[in-house]
Enzyme design. Structure first.
Site, PDB file in Angstrom:
ATOM      1  N   CYS A  87     -99.263  30.344  34.544  1.00 44.24           N
ATOM      2  CA  CYS A  87     -98.770  31.588  33.956  1.00 44.24           C
ATOM      3  C   CYS A  87     -99.406  31.901  32.604  1.00 44.24           C
ATOM      4  O   CYS A  87     -99.676  33.061  32.298  1.00 44.24           O
ATOM      5  CB  CYS A  87     -97.271  31.561  33.840  1.00 44.24           C
ATOM      6  SG  CYS A  87     -96.654  30.179  32.874  1.00 44.24           S
ATOM      7  N   HIS A  95     -92.139  29.560  31.209  1.00 42.19           N
ATOM      8  CA  HIS A  95     -92.974  30.626  31.764  1.00 42.19           C
ATOM      9  C   HIS A  95     -93.539  31.467  30.631  1.00 42.19           C
ATOM     10  O   HIS A  95     -92.986  31.488  29.532  1.00 42.19           O
ATOM     11  CB  HIS A  95     -92.104  31.478  32.707  1.00 42.19           C
ATOM     12  CG  HIS A  95     -92.886  32.406  33.559  1.00 42.19           C
ATOM     13  ND1 HIS A  95     -93.932  31.984  34.338  1.00 42.19           N
ATOM     14  CD2 HIS A  95     -92.754  33.738  33.778  1.00 42.19           C
ATOM     15  CE1 HIS A  95     -94.423  33.014  34.995  1.00 42.19           C
ATOM     16  NE2 HIS A  95     -93.717  34.108  34.668  1.00 42.19           N
ATOM     17  N   ASP A 133     -95.313  40.933  34.439  1.00 43.38           N
ATOM     18  CA  ASP A 133     -95.572  39.510  34.693  1.00 43.38           C
ATOM     19  C   ASP A 133     -96.753  39.389  35.637  1.00 43.38           C
ATOM     20  O   ASP A 133     -96.606  39.482  36.860  1.00 43.38           O
ATOM     21  CB  ASP A 133     -94.334  38.864  35.313  1.00 43.38           C
ATOM     22  CG  ASP A 133     -94.511  37.351  35.431  1.00 43.38           C
ATOM     23  OD1 ASP A 133     -95.638  36.866  35.158  1.00 43.38           O
ATOM     24  OD2 ASP A 133     -93.540  36.664  35.795  1.00 43.38           O
TER      25      ASP A 133
END
Lengths: 669, 320
Positions: A423, A467, A483
């Protein structure tokens, strides 16, 4: 009186010392234990007469050695670790010169202090139970050093002291709980150095490639959340922690300069302050309580934007929530968030500047790509969609084992060469691409998702849920969460990291025997976690705010008289309970029947003028009485005979004998 | 001021804890306060409270409050360890002045209430620690130094306990209603009365020649015999001079006489007589005692000796 300690007392003391020092081994230098064992061994030899009491020279030498060891073990001065080590060292050496009861008391009191001190290092249920054991042994030693006349054999003595210690400490529990609940909770009076023994845990205040991947290998708990009312869907659970605005070509950081949490705090109090006016609250609220594990850092994690928060926290213009102190204990936060609110429809110039900043040079290919795409699209929304589509459509891979990137031009290396990342890679490169096209954007780190605990009805967020995602500022919409990872691994936000990593098989790959992987054990694990959560929430997290809330629910309205009345009532109840437990309330005569009858017999004779001297044996007295009162001599003799029979021949038929005594007593009256 | 307070306290204690042969330590008679150790623990508790505040640590608070509870509970425990104890004074053995008077007591505990580490003490004098665990009754002897002869009234006895943790001390004062007799200190070497010097050390009742009291017989006149002793009647019968002889009978019993003692001072005389009593007793002789106001007929044996010594001990003592 007798100030010397018995041998048993000394053994107690040494055992207590060992029990108290043992858990510190995990946090402090290990060499303390051999030091204690050496001191204890010497002391025992002195006691058994095999060695001499250490002289002053030896003592001085040992202290110099100890201090030397302290310096060599690399502890920082002044720090809590150094102080604790020094205290432990003194504690170990003190046993060398314990001879009098005074010395023993000093050792025991330091022991009590160390038990409490260890709770600055560990606060789990296990640590608490161990602390309880230490308390029992220390109290046993306290009882042991008071005894200068041995009543039992050594083994019996140990059992006796232990039992008494356990009983006393258990009987203390109700009072301790009452004080715990009602004693005032004050804010810290001054700041003390925190234990450095444990490394800081969780999300760090900067993001370099690889950081979050490491966290993903940890199944340690980050925090737990209980929702009041609506439970949000899994993909809504973006727990905002920090915002990274600054990029130096390799690392993402909060600010241009490397600043520590204290400076972040002062920034949040001044020019980076939370602006409630910038927020347009919309949509359904989500109310929740979060209990954060201790991390040694001040970062808290909330759903964005947290509109109402209860607790000693600071909020920033970037919607972060931050504790005023590093979390050295579990921290409770109550908050209400409105996730569908619009944030910063007007972007302040300094925030815009921060959100557009890029390094002067480096990552040329990415910059070119951004220019090209921007020319092709023309609008912010279309550009954003193109960038996301690129992640989705090209051969990008979501992996916990990304290849190592070169030291410079990391964005280029990722976007055009490896195309394998986690991520952090996606969020970082996405924000770079946005900024390169002149769209304000920033990286947000925190946690995403969480694991529902059905038994406790709460959400547990673990380190592997860490994250990173992005926010872009779009005119008319304000800050919008994007995202980019979902483009590559949609299951990451829907089902969590475990699902996303199923194909690769790298989820918690380092912890081979994780309980998580065994289905039936997982149920037990969740039950245990529920207990842990209760512990965190109600014991460790019990602070001033909780106290006020509890008192309010107990008393309706908070009033001094009410609290005083409640306290007084509870204390009186506990005092009464103690009196009953200790058998000190007036109660019926417990004297055996025959003794009661004999006393009545003596009283009857006293009426007739024959007094029994306290020292007289029944036989002697009977002879005197019979001589003085010839009329009832026979009755006196027989009564005494039967009475002595009961006392000295236990096998005699007691009931018949006492009946006989009563009959004889009747004749006397 | 201090003196007045002390006097007040004394009278209060005496009223609250009257002298008695048998004393049971009931609730009203027991005092209890936290001990010096407890002060140390309180300091520790304060430190822990600060630690709890500054680190906002619930478990540190728990230890702090647990110790505070322990301190409070200890007061109950310590008090119970003393409550219900019965002290019966059995008596004080007689002794000589300057020796230790020994008080014998019997300690009795209620059934099912073992008592640990009981301390019985006279301030600055003997002290003892006992347990009443397996035995329900125990005899204890405690000694106290004496100065002069007369009655020995055991001073207030302090019965205390620190059990179990030493964080509290429970105590009571027991004034036992018994008294012992303290004999005069026997003088090192007995004085030989000069009035008895011509008496020879002979068996009881034997004649001592050269006496002057009783007529013993006649013998031939010798040069130098006094004319008063000449047996004139015999001379009339026989014409020869005979001299009457007299004997003294050594007294069948020895008398210890106050008036025969040449030295001044009551105490010295008493010490002297005391030594003589002991000597005669050891020699198993029969002796009597005559001191002003008291006459003890001659006799021998332990009881007689005790009677004589008691008379010497209580000579001139008002409180009989």
């Amino acid at each position: 009186m007798h100030k010397q300690i018995t041998y048993t007392g000394m053994i107690w003391l040494l055992a207590a010392q060992l029990v108290v020092m043992l858990p510190f081994v995990f946090d402090l230098p290990v060499w303390l234990i051999p030091v204690l064992l050496f001191a204890a061994g010497w002391r025992l030899r002195v006691l058994s007469g095999a060695a001499l009491q250490p002289g002053n020279v030896t003592k001085a030498l040992l202290i110099v050695l100890g201090i030397g060891g302290l310096v060599l073990s690399g502890l920082k001065f002044p720090s809590l670790d150094a102080m604790a080590t020094l205290l432990l060292l003194g504690f170990a050496f003190k046993s060398l010169e314990v001879a009098q009861r005074r010395d023993a008391l000093v050792v025991i009191f330091i022991g009590y202090f160390l038990v409490a001190l260890h709770f600055l290092y560990a606060q789990s249920i296990t640590a608490a139970l161990y602390g309880m054991v230490s308390m029992i042994v220390l109290t046993g030693a306290l009882i042991g050093v008071q005894q200068s006349v041995a009543e039992f054999s050594a083994g019996q003595q140990v059992r006796f002291n232990l039992r008494l210690s356990v009983f006393m400490l258990l009987q203390c529990l109700p009072l301790m709980l009452v004080i715990f609940v009602f004693a005032p909770r004050l804010p810290p009076l001054w700041s003390l150095p925190m234990p450095t023994g444990q490394a800081k845990m969780g999300v760090s205040d900067r993001m370099a490639p690889g950081d979050i991947e490491k966290l993903s290998q940890s199944d340690a708990l980050a925090f737990r959340v209980t929702f009041k009312g609506r439970k949000p869907a899994q993909h809504e659970l973006y727990w905002r922690g920090m915002v990274f605005n600054h990029f130096d070509g390799r690392e993402w950081r909060q600010f241009e300069r490397d600043i520590d949490p204290q400076q972040v705090q002062s920034a949040l109090l001044t020019n980076y302050r939370w602006q409630p006016d910038a927020l347009r609250v919309q949509g359904e609220p989500i109310a929740y309580e979060a209990v954060y594990e201790k991390t040694g850092q001040p970062w808290l994690f909330t759903l964005t934007p947290a509109v109402e928060v209860e607790g000693d926290v600071l909020r920033g213009a970037d919607y972060r929530v931050m504790a005023r102190q590093d979390l050295q204990a579990p921290f409770l936060l109550k908050a209400v968030s409105y996730p569908y609110s619009q944030r910063d429809l007007e972007l302040a110039p300094e925030l815009r500047q921060l959100a557009l900043h890029l390094p002067e040079t480096g990552d040329a290919r990415t910059r070119d790509l951004a220019q090209r795409l921007w020319r092709e699209t023309g609008t912010e929304q279309a550009y954003l969609d193109r960038v996301l589509a690129r992640f989705r459509d090209q051969r990008f891979e979501y992996t916990l084992k990304p290849p190592t990137l070169s030291a410079s031009d990391t964005i280029d290396a990722f976007l055009f060469e490896s195309q394998r990342g986690f991520c952090a890679h996606y969020a970082g490169s996405f924000v770079f691409l946005m900024r390169a096209a002149g769209i304000p954007a920033r990286v947000v780190v925190g946690y995403q998702g969480g694991e529902w605990n059905a038994a406790g009805d709460y959400l547990a967020i673990h380190q592997y849920d860490a994250h990173a995602w992005a926010e872009v500022w779009l005119a008319g919409q304000g800050w919008v969460r994007v995202d980019p990872t979902t483009m590559v691994a949609p299951s990451r936000t829907e089902q969590g990291l475990e699902a996303a990593m199923q194909a690769e098989g790298s989820f918690l790959a380092d912890s081979m025997f994780s309980v998580r992987k065994i289905v039936w054990l997982n149920g037990i694990r969740q039950q245990l976690d529920t207990v842990q959560y209760g512990w965190r929430r109600w014991v460790l997290g019990y602070d001033g705010a909780e106290q006020a809330a509890l008192l309010k629910s107990l008393l309706g309205t908070f009033s001094v008289q009410g609290v005083a009345l409640l306290m007084g009532g509870l204390l009186a109840a506990i005092g009464l309970l103690w009196l009953v437990l200790l058998g000190m309330t007036p109660r019926r005569e417990r004297e055996a029947l025959e003794h009661q009858l004999y006393r009545r017999f003596c009283a009857a004779l006293a009426k007739r003028g024959v007094l029994r001297e306290p020292g007289d044996a029944p036989g002697v007295f009977a002879a005197q009485a019979a001589e003085a009162l010839p009329a009832v001599a026979g009755v006196i003799r027989e009564f005494t005979q039967v009475y002595e029979g009961i006392c000295y021949v236990p096998s005699a038929d007691g009931r018949q004998a006492t009946r006989r005594l009563k009959a004889l007593l009747g004749k006397l009256r | 001021m201090v003196e007045a307070l002390r006097g007040h306290w004394e009278s209060w204690v005496q009223q609250r804890l009257p002298a008695s042969r048998v004393t049971t330590l009931t609730q009203r008679k027991i005092f209890i306060v936290p001990s010096k150790t407890a002060v140390g623990l309180l300091v520790l508790i304060a430190l822990l409270f600060l630690l709890g505040i500054n680190f906002q640590n619930s478990l540190v608070y728990i230890i702090c409050f647990w110790l505070l509870s322990l301190l409070l509970l200890t007061i109950f425990y310590t008090w119970r360890n003393l409550a219900g104890l019965t002290i019966t004074a059995l008596g004080v053995e007689p002794c000589f002045a300057g020796e230790k008077a020994v008080l014998e007591m019997e300690l009795t505990r209620p059934a099912h209430q073992p008592k640990y580490a009981l301390e019985l003490a006279w301030e600055g004098e003997d002290q003892v620690q006992v347990n009443l665990v397996t035995a329900q009754t125990l005899r204890v002897k405690l000694s106290h130094s004496t100065t002069g002869r007369g009655y020995f009234k055991p001073p207030r006895l302090r019965v205390a306990t620190h059990f179990p943790t030493g964080l509290a001390v429970a105590w009571s004062y027991v004034t036992v209603d018994v008294r012992g007799v303290v004999y005069p200190a026997p003088i090192e070497k007995a004085f030989q009365p000069s009035g008895n010097a011509q008496r020879e050390n002979v068996e009881d009742g034997r004649e001592i020649a050269g006496g002057s009291n009783d007529f013993g017989g006649i013998r031939d006149y010798q040069q130098g015999d006094g004319s008063k002793r000449i047996h004139w009647a015999k001379y009339a019968q026989t014409g020869k001079l005979y001299t009457k002889t007299f004997v003294d009978y050594a007294s069948h019993a020895l008398w210890l006489e106050w008036d025969e003692l040449p030295m001044p001072g009551i105490e010295v005389r008493l010490s002297h007589l005391c030594r003589k009593v002991l000597e005669f007793h050891q020699e198993q002789r029969e002796y009597g005692l005559r001191i002003p106001g008291i006459l003890i007929e001659p006799g021998k044996g332990e009881a007689h000796k005790a009677r004589c010594l008691q008379a010497l001990a209580l000579f001139g003592v008002q409180d009989a």
